[in-house]
Design a protein around this motif. Structure first.
Motif, mmCIF file in Angstrom:
data_model
loop_
_atom_site.group_PDB
_atom_site.id
_atom_site.type_symbol
_atom_site.label_atom_id
_atom_site.label_comp_id
_atom_site.label_asym_id
_atom_site.label_seq_id
_atom_site.Cartn_x
_atom_site.Cartn_y
_atom_site.Cartn_z
ATOM 1 N N THR A 148 0.851 -1.191 0.000
ATOM 2 C CA THR A 148 0.000 0.000 0.000
ATOM 3 C C THR A 148 0.885 1.239 0.000
ATOM 4 O OG1 THR A 148 -1.712 -1.182 1.226
ATOM 5 C CG2 THR A 148 -1.819 1.227 1.261
ATOM 6 N N PHE A 149 0.502 2.242 -0.796
ATOM 7 C CA PHE A 149 1.324 3.446 -0.915
ATOM 8 C C PHE A 149 0.565 4.692 -0.481
ATOM 9 C CE2 PHE A 149 3.317 0.669 -4.102
ATOM 10 C CZ PHE A 149 4.659 0.800 -3.747
ATOM 11 N N LEU A 150 1.299 5.590 0.191
ATOM 12 C CA LEU A 150 0.842 6.970 0.362
ATOM 13 C C LEU A 150 1.741 7.799 -0.550
ATOM 14 C CD1 LEU A 150 -1.036 8.956 1.842
ATOM 15 C CD2 LEU A 150 0.792 9.298 3.509
ATOM 16 N N PHE A 151 1.155 8.451 -1.529
ATOM 17 C CA PHE A 151 1.893 9.103 -2.606
ATOM 18 C C PHE A 151 1.761 10.612 -2.446
ATOM 19 C CE2 PHE A 151 2.095 10.700 -7.035
ATOM 20 C CZ PHE A 151 3.295 10.145 -7.449
ATOM 21 N N ILE A 152 2.892 11.276 -2.193
ATOM 22 C CA ILE A 152 2.892 12.728 -2.009
ATOM 23 C C ILE A 152 3.540 13.362 -3.226
ATOM 24 C CG2 ILE A 152 3.667 14.641 -0.565
ATOM 25 C CD1 ILE A 152 3.779 12.626 1.760
ATOM 26 N N SER A 153 2.807 14.227 -3.906
ATOM 27 C CA SER A 153 3.352 14.832 -5.115
ATOM 28 C C SER A 153 2.688 16.174 -5.370
ATOM 29 C CB SER A 153 3.129 13.925 -6.328
ATOM 30 O OG SER A 153 3.601 14.535 -7.508
ATOM 31 N N HIS A 154 3.479 17.098 -5.950
ATOM 32 C CA HIS A 154 2.921 18.369 -6.406
ATOM 33 C C HIS A 154 2.432 18.274 -7.844
ATOM 34 C CE1 HIS A 154 3.554 21.148 -3.117
ATOM 35 N NE2 HIS A 154 4.765 20.658 -2.923
ATOM 36 N N HIS A 155 2.775 17.189 -8.523
ATOM 37 C CA HIS A 155 2.329 17.011 -9.906
ATOM 38 C C HIS A 155 0.947 16.348 -9.882
ATOM 39 C CE1 HIS A 155 6.258 17.960 -11.737
ATOM 40 N NE2 HIS A 155 6.756 17.398 -10.657
ATOM 41 N N LEU A 156 -0.087 17.148 -9.990
ATOM 42 C CA LEU A 156 -1.435 16.603 -9.851
ATOM 43 C C LEU A 156 -1.766 15.611 -10.958
ATOM 44 C CD1 LEU A 156 -3.524 19.655 -8.622
ATOM 45 C CD2 LEU A 156 -2.215 17.984 -7.320
ATOM 46 N N GLN A 157 -1.144 15.790 -12.122
ATOM 47 C CA GLN A 157 -1.375 14.842 -13.204
ATOM 48 C C GLN A 157 -0.995 13.432 -12.761
ATOM 49 O OE1 GLN A 157 -2.849 15.145 -16.111
ATOM 50 N NE2 GLN A 157 -2.484 12.981 -16.562
ATOM 51 N N GLU A 158 0.070 13.303 -11.958
ATOM 52 C CA GLU A 158 0.525 11.990 -11.488
ATOM 53 C C GLU A 158 -0.485 11.354 -10.545
ATOM 54 O OE1 GLU A 158 5.265 13.187 -11.756
ATOM 55 O OE2 GLU A 158 4.344 12.816 -9.807
ATOM 56 N N VAL A 159 -1.164 12.178 -9.779
ATOM 57 C CA VAL A 159 -2.203 11.665 -8.874
ATOM 58 C C VAL A 159 -3.260 10.913 -9.674
ATOM 59 C CG1 VAL A 159 -4.073 12.345 -7.313
ATOM 60 C CG2 VAL A 159 -1.818 13.439 -7.121
ATOM 61 N N TYR A 160 -3.634 11.495 -10.816
ATOM 62 C CA TYR A 160 -4.665 10.862 -11.649
ATOM 63 C C TYR A 160 -4.139 9.621 -12.368
ATOM 64 C CZ TYR A 160 -7.800 14.715 -10.733
ATOM 65 O OH TYR A 160 -8.630 15.597 -10.094
ATOM 66 N N GLU A 161 -2.838 9.554 -12.577
ATOM 67 C CA GLU A 161 -2.264 8.412 -13.285
ATOM 68 C C GLU A 161 -2.093 7.187 -12.402
ATOM 69 O OE1 GLU A 161 1.335 9.209 -15.472
ATOM 70 O OE2 GLU A 161 0.592 11.169 -16.113
ATOM 71 N N VAL A 162 -1.744 7.393 -11.120
ATOM 72 C CA VAL A 162 -1.282 6.254 -10.325
ATOM 73 C C VAL A 162 -2.089 6.009 -9.054
ATOM 74 C CG1 VAL A 162 0.423 7.402 -8.840
ATOM 75 C CG2 VAL A 162 0.899 5.103 -9.710
ATOM 76 N N CYS A 163 -2.953 6.943 -8.654
ATOM 77 C CA CYS A 163 -3.644 6.813 -7.359
ATOM 78 C C CYS A 163 -5.132 6.513 -7.526
ATOM 79 C CB CYS A 163 -3.473 8.093 -6.536
ATOM 80 S SG CYS A 163 -1.757 8.412 -6.084
ATOM 81 N N GLN A 164 -5.682 5.830 -6.507
ATOM 82 C CA GLN A 164 -7.116 5.533 -6.514
ATOM 83 C C GLN A 164 -7.911 6.504 -5.631
ATOM 84 O OE1 GLN A 164 -4.792 2.646 -5.776
ATOM 85 N NE2 GLN A 164 -4.657 2.903 -7.992
ATOM 86 N N THR A 165 -7.248 7.019 -4.596
ATOM 87 C CA THR A 165 -7.916 7.903 -3.636
ATOM 88 C C THR A 165 -7.008 9.088 -3.362
ATOM 89 O OG1 THR A 165 -8.797 5.889 -2.612
ATOM 90 C CG2 THR A 165 -9.137 7.943 -1.416
ATOM 91 N N VAL A 166 -7.599 10.234 -3.043
ATOM 92 C CA VAL A 166 -6.806 11.424 -2.740
ATOM 93 C C VAL A 166 -7.356 12.102 -1.489
ATOM 94 C CG1 VAL A 166 -8.175 12.868 -4.321
ATOM 95 C CG2 VAL A 166 -5.884 13.614 -3.622
ATOM 96 N N THR A 167 -6.434 12.555 -0.641
ATOM 97 C CA THR A 167 -6.785 13.366 0.526
ATOM 98 C C THR A 167 -6.122 14.725 0.376
ATOM 99 O OG1 THR A 167 -7.137 11.548 2.079
ATOM 100 C CG2 THR A 167 -6.438 13.651 3.016
ATOM 101 N N VAL A 168 -6.895 15.791 0.617
ATOM 102 C CA VAL A 168 -6.388 17.161 0.487
ATOM 103 C C VAL A 168 -6.276 17.794 1.874
ATOM 104 C CG1 VAL A 168 -6.801 19.447 -0.504
ATOM 105 C CG2 VAL A 168 -7.478 17.394 -1.778
#
Length: 500
Positions: A197-217
């Motif tokens: 399981t990964f927690l993915f921290i990134s400023h590239h929002l495009q990457e969030v849509y490519e690799v993540c299933q859920t997002v917390t802001v």
């Protein structure tokens, strides 16, 4: 018959963390389900790093709870228990570069035979571990010789060897090119299929849509929303990060004298951090540089101060060629500088406030290498009054000051030389609201005095003082916003969100 909801692998609720008067996290929340890739996003200062420190057991929250698989988090002192639950792979590698991959994987826990390290077993166990997680790296390779992406995979494998199945990736793509990013994402998906399981921290929002299933802001140290990525349009994500109330704030539009002489004129500046940058700043103009980490904005600004040498391109200040790679020469050429880290770069903590404030102008305060004490004291006192530095006087140690007043000393020194160009990097980072306003008012004063000002910042309030803002993305200037921009527009551009 409906499937019962999965027990969260990680759950943080009501996390509060204070550092003195500063509230770094007022309401941190996170629920991560097993096997997902969960994005944690927010602008700088939103509280992401603080939440990660709590989730990885580096710091205890002042309030709130952390649970792993519904069990309370282990005591802070039990490092082994934390390693079995969670690991963080940071943007800067934590491996020892001079050691081999095998030595890094089992550092401080090497297999021993008859009191000595068994190098054969070490290599064999390392090969087994790498094979188990499909990490294609030679266990006998020197870690310093690996690509960044392979070093990251070695760190992930090391974390998995302790039993952790929850991996925090902190800006993992900041130093990778597009092809390397694609390979990293493929490896992440493969590991997810294996139960990681990964927690993915990134400023590239495009990457969030490519690799993540859920997002917390997170925003302003508080939890804002958690949602499936597929159900959160980009515009809604940017709005959650920016804040609806702030989004409506229009920036004050100022009249810039289009006929004012150009003081800073840079052409074709190129280095490892930025490419083909053209930049002008007129007399009495304040220009902002914005961008995510790795955009090249800081390296670009620091080039004008003599800290970096571009591989090509030129810059002129007041018509004269600006020297690169020589801080003292840049100072003599008329550059004033507030560096990004006042502790490491801005202040000499063994010296007084007066000494620190006048370091850049000692040649004006005496002759033949001798500095007039009374003259220096008067000069320092004048700077203290101009910047409203709360102090007992110029002889007080700078180490006694609050963060805001310490930053004012750094600003005082930058202004002491009456610079033609004032370069400010994160000028209000880590200061209180009152000090922030005082520091930003000095930007207005510098503008009125006819100084050319370059402001590099992650803070929108800092950029609001600018007549225009240039946005850098992966080393290139991709947009320019005149005063009057709205927060969501600028943030979308900074984060690389394509609205087209």
């Amino acid at each position: 018959m409906s499937t019962p909801p999965a027990t969260p692998l990680v759950q943080a609720q009501g996390i509060v963390k204070r550092y003195g008067p500063t509230v770094a996290l007022a309401d941190g929340r996170l629920t991560v389900l097993p096997g997902e890739s969960h994005a944690l996003v927010g602008r700088n200062g939103a509280g992401k790093s603080t939440l990660v420190n709590v989730l990885t057991g580096l710091q205890a929250p002042d309030e709130g709870t952390v649970r792993f698989d519904a069990e309370p988090a282990p005591p802070l002192a039990d490092r082994d228990a934390w390693r079995r639950r969670v690991a963080c792979v940071y943007q800067k590698p934590t491996v020892v570069p001079e050691l081999t991959v095998a030595e890094n994987l089992f550092i401080n826990r090497q297999p021993v035979s008859r009191g000595f390290i068994s190098w054969r077993r070490l290599r064999a166990e390392a090969a087994d571990l790498l094979d188990t997680w499909d990490v294609r790296v030679d266990p006998e390779a020197r870690t310093a010789d690996l690509k960044v992406e392979d070093r990251q995979m070695v760190e992930i494998a090391r974390a998995l060897s302790f039993g952790a199945r929850f991996i925090v990736l902190d800006e993992p793509t900041a130093q990778l090119d597009n092809r390397e990013i694609e390979r990293l994402f493929a490896r992440m998906r493969s590991l997810q299929d294996s139960g990681v399981t990964f927690l993915f921290i990134s400023h590239h929002l495009q990457e969030v849509y490519e690799v993540c299933q859920t997002v917390t802001v997170l925003r302003d140290a508080r939890w804002i929303v958690t949602a499936p990525v597929a159900e959160l349009p980009r515009a809604a994500l940017v709005e959650a990060m920016a804040g609806e109330a702030i989004t409506e704030q229009a920036v004050q539009v100022r009249d810039v004298d289009a006929g004012a002489p150009v003081l800073l004129d840079a052409r074709g500046l190129t280095s490892d951090a930025y490419q083909a940058v053209d930049l002008t700043v007129r007399r009495g103009e304040v220009v902002g540089l914005a961008g995510i980490s790795g955009s090249g904005k800081i390296e670009l600004a620091e080039s004008f101060t003599g800290l970096h040498t571009p591989s090509s391109g030129t810059a002129r200040l007041n018509g004269k060629r600006l020297p690169f790679g020589d801080v003292q020469a840049a100072l003599r050429a008329g550059v004033g500088f507030v560096p990004r880290d006042r502790h490491a770069q801005g202040l000499v903590f063994g010296m007084t406030i007066g000494d620190n404030a006048t370091l850049s102008v000692l040649d004006r305060l005496g002759r033949f290498g001798f500095v007039g004490t009374d003259r220096k004291r008067r000069f320092a006192t004048d700077l203290i009054e101009r910047l409203d530095i709360h102090t007992e006087g110029p002889d007080q140690s700078v180490s006694d000051l609050s963060g805001g007043n310490a930053q004012k000393v750094v600003m005082a020194r930058a202004l002491a030389s009456d610079p033609h160009l004032l370069v400010l990097v994160n000028p209000t980072a880590g200061v209180d609201v009152k000090s922030k306003e005082s520091l930003l008012s000095r930007v207005d004063t510098a503008r009125e005095d006819g100084t050319a000002v370059l402001v590099v910042s992650d803070e929108l309030d800092d950029l609001r003082r600018c007549d225009r803002v240039l946005v850098l993305f992966r080393g290139r200037v991709v947009a320019e916003y005149p005063a009057g921009w709205r927060d969501h527009e600028l943030i979308a551009s900074i984060e690389g969100v394509d609205h087209g």
